[in-house]
Design a protein around this motif. Structure first.
Motif, PDB file in Angstrom:
ATOM      1  N   THR A 651       0.736  -1.076   0.111  1.00  0.00           N
ATOM      2  CA  THR A 651       0.068  -0.056  -0.007  1.00  0.00           C
ATOM      3  C   THR A 651       0.856   1.321   0.007  1.00  0.00           C
ATOM      4  O   THR A 651       0.446   2.230  -0.707  1.00  0.00           O
ATOM      5  CB  THR A 651      -0.931   0.070   1.181  1.00  0.00           C
ATOM      6  OG1 THR A 651      -1.799  -0.996   1.305  1.00  0.00           O
ATOM      7  CG2 THR A 651      -1.782   1.098   1.430  1.00  0.00           C
ATOM      8  N   SER A 652       1.940   1.369   0.715  1.00  0.00           N
ATOM      9  CA  SER A 652       2.767   2.314   0.708  1.00  0.00           C
ATOM     10  C   SER A 652       3.510   2.779  -0.492  1.00  0.00           C
ATOM     11  O   SER A 652       3.365   4.058  -0.859  1.00  0.00           O
ATOM     12  CB  SER A 652       4.020   2.044   1.812  1.00  0.00           C
ATOM     13  OG  SER A 652       4.686   0.911   1.407  1.00  0.00           O
ATOM     14  N   VAL A 653       3.905   1.786  -1.451  1.00  0.00           N
ATOM     15  CA  VAL A 653       4.415   2.076  -2.697  1.00  0.00           C
ATOM     16  C   VAL A 653       3.240   2.769  -3.618  1.00  0.00           C
ATOM     17  O   VAL A 653       3.551   3.558  -4.177  1.00  0.00           O
ATOM     18  CB  VAL A 653       4.855   0.773  -3.293  1.00  0.00           C
ATOM     19  CG1 VAL A 653       5.347   1.131  -4.855  1.00  0.00           C
ATOM     20  CG2 VAL A 653       6.006   0.254  -2.458  1.00  0.00           C
ATOM     21  N   MET A 654       2.149   2.329  -3.652  1.00  0.00           N
ATOM     22  CA  MET A 654       0.882   2.560  -4.315  1.00  0.00           C
ATOM     23  C   MET A 654       0.626   4.041  -4.236  1.00  0.00           C
ATOM     24  O   MET A 654       0.398   4.875  -4.932  1.00  0.00           O
ATOM     25  CB  MET A 654      -0.012   1.697  -4.131  1.00  0.00           C
ATOM     26  CG  MET A 654      -0.006   0.453  -4.744  1.00  0.00           C
ATOM     27  SD  MET A 654      -1.453  -0.737  -4.824  1.00  0.00           S
ATOM     28  CE  MET A 654      -2.393   0.150  -6.091  1.00  0.00           C
ATOM     29  N   LEU A 655       0.474   4.261  -2.507  1.00  0.00           N
ATOM     30  CA  LEU A 655       0.311   5.630  -2.315  1.00  0.00           C
ATOM     31  C   LEU A 655       1.380   6.630  -2.879  1.00  0.00           C
ATOM     32  O   LEU A 655       1.007   7.894  -2.931  1.00  0.00           O
ATOM     33  CB  LEU A 655       0.276   5.887  -0.742  1.00  0.00           C
ATOM     34  CG  LEU A 655      -1.166   5.104  -0.339  1.00  0.00           C
ATOM     35  CD1 LEU A 655      -1.165   4.978   1.336  1.00  0.00           C
ATOM     36  CD2 LEU A 655      -2.434   5.859  -0.725  1.00  0.00           C
ATOM     37  N   ALA A 656       2.595   6.336  -2.769  1.00  0.00           N
ATOM     38  CA  ALA A 656       3.828   7.077  -3.012  1.00  0.00           C
ATOM     39  C   ALA A 656       3.650   7.340  -4.447  1.00  0.00           C
ATOM     40  O   ALA A 656       4.081   8.607  -4.951  1.00  0.00           O
ATOM     41  CB  ALA A 656       5.164   6.319  -2.720  1.00  0.00           C
ATOM     42  N   ASN A 657       3.338   6.309  -5.202  1.00  0.00           N
ATOM     43  CA  ASN A 657       3.049   6.378  -6.901  1.00  0.00           C
ATOM     44  C   ASN A 657       1.955   7.643  -6.963  1.00  0.00           C
ATOM     45  O   ASN A 657       2.153   8.278  -8.019  1.00  0.00           O
ATOM     46  CB  ASN A 657       2.741   5.109  -7.381  1.00  0.00           C
ATOM     47  CG  ASN A 657       4.017   4.024  -7.555  1.00  0.00           C
ATOM     48  OD1 ASN A 657       4.940   4.505  -7.469  1.00  0.00           O
ATOM     49  ND2 ASN A 657       3.744   2.928  -7.668  1.00  0.00           N
ATOM     50  N   LEU A 658       0.983   7.496  -6.362  1.00  0.00           N
ATOM     51  CA  LEU A 658       0.048   8.536  -6.408  1.00  0.00           C
ATOM     52  C   LEU A 658       0.434   9.943  -6.040  1.00  0.00           C
ATOM     53  O   LEU A 658      -0.120  10.826  -6.808  1.00  0.00           O
ATOM     54  CB  LEU A 658      -1.339   8.082  -5.639  1.00  0.00           C
ATOM     55  CG  LEU A 658      -2.713   8.620  -6.046  1.00  0.00           C
ATOM     56  CD1 LEU A 658      -3.014   8.173  -7.393  1.00  0.00           C
ATOM     57  CD2 LEU A 658      -3.752   7.949  -4.864  1.00  0.00           C
ATOM     58  N   ALA A 659       1.224   9.964  -5.119  1.00  0.00           N
ATOM     59  CA  ALA A 659       1.770  11.246  -4.664  1.00  0.00           C
ATOM     60  C   ALA A 659       2.550  11.766  -5.574  1.00  0.00           C
ATOM     61  O   ALA A 659       2.369  13.058  -5.915  1.00  0.00           O
ATOM     62  CB  ALA A 659       2.295  11.173  -3.296  1.00  0.00           C
ATOM     63  N   LEU A 660       3.471  10.913  -6.213  1.00  0.00           N
ATOM     64  CA  LEU A 660       4.413  11.243  -7.261  1.00  0.00           C
ATOM     65  C   LEU A 660       3.568  11.980  -8.649  1.00  0.00           C
ATOM     66  O   LEU A 660       3.748  12.967  -9.250  1.00  0.00           O
ATOM     67  CB  LEU A 660       5.136  10.222  -7.765  1.00  0.00           C
ATOM     68  CG  LEU A 660       6.127  10.380  -9.028  1.00  0.00           C
ATOM     69  CD1 LEU A 660       7.109  11.856  -8.589  1.00  0.00           C
ATOM     70  CD2 LEU A 660       7.012   9.183  -9.164  1.00  0.00           C
ATOM     71  N   PHE A 661       2.356  11.100  -8.858  1.00  0.00           N
ATOM     72  CA  PHE A 661       1.362  11.565 -10.014  1.00  0.00           C
ATOM     73  C   PHE A 661       0.835  12.638  -9.808  1.00  0.00           C
ATOM     74  O   PHE A 661       0.859  13.654 -10.578  1.00  0.00           O
ATOM     75  CB  PHE A 661       0.558  10.549 -10.180  1.00  0.00           C
ATOM     76  CG  PHE A 661      -0.659  10.939 -11.161  1.00  0.00           C
ATOM     77  CD1 PHE A 661      -0.406  10.889 -12.424  1.00  0.00           C
ATOM     78  CD2 PHE A 661      -1.795  11.550 -10.469  1.00  0.00           C
ATOM     79  CE1 PHE A 661      -1.548  11.341 -13.369  1.00  0.00           C
ATOM     80  CE2 PHE A 661      -2.850  11.903 -11.305  1.00  0.00           C
ATOM     81  CZ  PHE A 661      -2.936  11.804 -12.541  1.00  0.00           C
ATOM     82  N   GLU A 662       0.681  13.275  -8.572  1.00  0.00           N
ATOM     83  CA  GLU A 662      -0.169  14.454  -8.279  1.00  0.00           C
ATOM     84  C   GLU A 662       1.020  15.527  -8.364  1.00  0.00           C
ATOM     85  O   GLU A 662       0.518  16.623  -8.865  1.00  0.00           O
ATOM     86  CB  GLU A 662      -0.450  14.340  -6.777  1.00  0.00           C
ATOM     87  CG  GLU A 662      -1.530  15.571  -6.390  1.00  0.00           C
ATOM     88  CD  GLU A 662      -2.398  15.474  -5.268  1.00  0.00           C
ATOM     89  OE1 GLU A 662      -3.178  16.000  -4.781  1.00  0.00           O
ATOM     90  OE2 GLU A 662      -1.893  14.401  -4.375  1.00  0.00           O
TER      91      GLU A 662
END
Length: 749
Positions: A651-662
């Protein structure tokens, strides 16, 4: 004083010779020699004890006389030479002193000049440093190219634009840093500057290394040497992107005007549609001739008012270059019959004679935009009747064919009215223009202007000839295939079901017209005049279709739909929006929870097409299966892909990817905005492709689909919708990211 100093005695001797002169000095010298010799003889005689002989005295006297002239001559010559030498030396000394004084003056002047030069050089250096600092700190571009087109120098702004330092730019040509097409323009422009010795100005979109575009006004000027010859090109570029943004602001203001027009259109069309619909229905009823005449007057007045609405709407579309033309297969017999009916109703009211003339055979069918063509002809006929107090109106229609050229379909509308002054004929098609001195009728002054532009958009020509007091002839020519065509086969619609329909509409007139149309098609109709009634009716009865007006007195149609979705979820029937907004994209209503959208007034064709889409399936004959609403989450996220990602990503990696996208989206949207302002289709598509890929990689389905539309210039009306799609991405991506974060946290491992 040293008496043995020979130099001193010499000076005395020379001084005495000069003072006494040669004669006196010679006599004194001779006497001195003789005396000295005589004394010397006496001393010798005394010393040797010899007697003094008189001969010796004479001998001394003779010796003095002989020696003295030669000695005096010799000494005189020597003294003269010495005197000359001394005089020359004195002159030389004087000259040297003069030279020394001059040298001192020159040295002082040179020193002052050197000091002034150093001061001037220091000032020049300071000015150069100041100028360079000013140029480097300026946001404007500055560059210097030689006559071969190579860069010689530039400022910091140019370095930022090109991504190269000044040292790296020196020696490069425009082809090394700009796209080839623009580089060719730059080289040609430099050549014009050299040839004309005049400034050249142009505007162009330039690309920064990160992909952002800026709109620059670039000035190129000749650089002159001290000999007044051109030795290079200097250029200045000013970022005028803000001016472009202001132009976009004006375009937005134009869109706001469009919204205003659409709102007014909604408010005015609603009662007008009721008048047109009810009068048309009443004309089918058995009435007296007087009643029919009055009813036709009402009907044609409503149609005329509708034409004015069309002119206003088309004026706005023409102003925004968004007038869309369609091609329909027109039955010329039916088209001319409608035209005759309209002309007859209008001319009959004023007691004018109406004539139709056809000088050649017309094709049975033509392909054209029948709505626009009818609108233009109605405008011409209405004007002919309006400005004719007595006499006649003649309508001609014919085709012309010429070998090697396109066939032409011609319409002429001739009247015997007041006519148009010759000096105003060229102005008659101008916007808001009205004939000066006309007291017979008034108008908006936009009908002919809009008609002319519509005809031009159709590839035709609208012209006029007139004689004051004798009438006018308006001529319409359209390129058209005048050969006979077979009628296109009529597509037979599949058998449509009769439905139980809830009509949500607050205006009684609209309810009557829509209910009449629906019941004629066999549907059973209930109505609700506000949102509260609609909720109550859905709660008490099961409907198969809900027609939802958007503007209701207590809440809007979106709010009613939202409450229905919350209460009944997937058990709701299709909800179709009803709107009089002629500009709105259907997708807007679908994004707000509707299943489809229909324009007002309701038409049988559009109604049946909607019912076919929603209830008639090619794979099943059961048209009344419960309607399943689209799952909102599925429309926002790619749930299948996200679920698969959970198998190998925490989950942490998916959230990090989402933050990078934003974080990346801010740069993407900045570059996308610059491309939209620049109207660079390739740049828009390229940046949208990046957004689509980034959104797809994190599972943002809605953003991905919007980006897919933006990157597809081949889509119909792509350019008309691009602003809306970009705004949708801007308005949705943050909320979608926030919702996706919650979803990931809730479903993650």
């Amino acid at each position: 004083m040293n008496i043995f100093n020979l130099k001193i005695w010499v000076h005395y001797y020379v001084a005495l010779l000069k003072r006494l002169g040669a004669v006196r000095f010679s006599l004194i010298l001779a006497a001195a020699i003789m005396t000295a010799d005589f004394l010397l003889q006496i001393l010798l005689a005394y010393y040797f004890n010899e007697p003094l002989d008189i001969v010796i005295v004479y001998r001394s006297f003779i010796l003095g006389l002989l020696i003295t002239p030669w000695a005096v001559y010799f000494l005189t010559v020597v003294v003269g030479d010495l005197e000359d030498a001394r005089q020359n030396l004195d002159d030389t000394v004087v000259k040297l002193q003069v030279l020394l004084k001059n040298d001192q003056q020159k040295t002082e002047a040179l020193e002052r000049e050197i000091i002034e030069h150093h001061k001037s050089q220091s000032k020049v250096e300071q000015a150069a440093i100041l100028l360079r600092s000013f140029i480097d700190t300026s946001p404007d571009l500055f560059f210097h190219r030689d006559l071969k087109g190579c860069f010689v120098s530039c400022n910091k702004a140019m370095e930022l634009l090109t991504g190269k330092t000044e040292k790296q730019l020196i020696g490069l040509t425009p082809f090394d840093i700009f796209p080839e097409a623009y580089a060719n323009e730059v080289v040609q422009r430099d050549e014009r500057v050299q040839d004309s010795q005049k400034e050249q100005i142009h505007e162009h979109w330039l690309h920064y290394p990160n992909g952002r575009k800026a709109y620059f006004e670039v000035r190129a000027l000749p650089l002159y040497s001290s000999q007044k010859t051109c030795v290079g090109i200097i250029g200045f570029g000013r970022d005028i992107t803000e001016r472009k943004k202001n132009e976009e602001f004006l375009e937005k203001a134009s869109r706001d005007k469009t919204t205003f027009i659409s709102t007014i259109s909604h408010e005015l069309r609603t009662p007008l549609n009721g008048i047109v619909g009810l009068s048309r229905m009443l004309l089918d009823e058995p009435l007296s001739s007087e009643q029919i005449k009055l009813l036709k007057t009402i009907h044609i007045s409503a149609i005329t008012l509708g034409n004015i609405f069309n002119d206003i709407v088309d004026l706005d579309k023409l102003d925004r270059r968004r007038l869309n033309l369609v091609s329909n297969h027109i039955d010329m017999f039916d088209f001319m019959s409608d035209l005759k009916s309209l002309a007859f109703i209008q001319s009959e009211q004023k007691g004018l004679a109406l004539r139709f003339e056809q000088s050649s055979l017309l094709p049975h069918y033509i392909d054209a935009d029948d709505t626009r063509l009818r609108q233009v002809l109605w405008n011409l006929i209405s004007n002919a009747v309006k400005f004719t107090m007595q006499g006649s109106v003649t309508i001609r229609c014919f085709c012309t064919r010429k070998e090697g050229t396109q066939d032409q379909l011609h319409f002429e509308v001739q009247d015997s009215g007041i006519g148009i002054p010759a000096d105003q004929l060229e102005k008659i098609f101008a916007m808001y223009y009205q004939v000066e001195g006309n007291t017979h009728a008034t108008g908006t002054g936009i009908g002919l202007a809009v008609s002319s532009q519509i005809v031009q958009a159709m590839g035709g020509k609208l012209s006029v000839s007139s004689e004051l007091g004798q009438g006018s002839i308006f001529k319409l020519s359209l390129p058209m295939d005048c050969s006979d065509k077979e009628a296109k086969p009529i597509t037979v619609l599949a058998t449509l079901p009769t439905l139980s329909i809830l009509l949500v509409e607050d205006i009684e007139l609209n309810i009557i017209v829509a209910t009449s149309l629906l019941e004629k098609s066999g549907h059973q109709v209930d109505s609700a005049t506000n949102g509260k009634q609609a909720l109550q009716k859905v709660a008490s009865k099961q409907y198969q279709l809900i027609l939802m007006d958007i503007q209701l007195p207590d809440m809007d149609g979106y709010q009613v739909t939202q409450q229905l979705r919350q209460r009944y979820g997937d058990n709701l029937p299709p909800i179709v929006a009803l709107t009089a907004n002629v500009f709105t994209d259907k997708q807007k209503f679908i994004d707000q929870g509707m299943d489809d959208a229909l324009g007002k007034p309701l038409g049988a064709e559009s109604l049946n097409a909607m019912i076919k889409r929603l209830f008639v399936s090619t794979e099943t004959t059961d048209a009344l299966l419960p309607y399943k609403a689209q799952n909102t989450i599925e429309s926002l996220f790619d749930e299948v892909m996200l679920t698969e990602l959970f198998d190998f990503l925490p989950t942490s990696v998916m959230l990090a990817n989402l933050a990078l996208f934003e974080k990346m989206m801010q740069d993407y949207l900045q570059v996308l905005d610059s491309n939209v302002i620049a109207k660079d289709k390739n740049g828009i598509a390229s940046e949208a492709h990046k957004i689509k890929g980034a959104a797809g990689s994190v599972g943002l389905k809605r953003i991905q689909e919007l980006a897919q539309k933006i990157q597809s210039p081949d889509l119909p009306a792509w350019w008309d919708n691009i602003d809306d799609w970009v705004e949708l991405i801007k308005s949705h991506y943050k909320s979608d990211v926030a919702l996706l974060k919650k979803w990931i946290v809730a479903h993650g491992k």
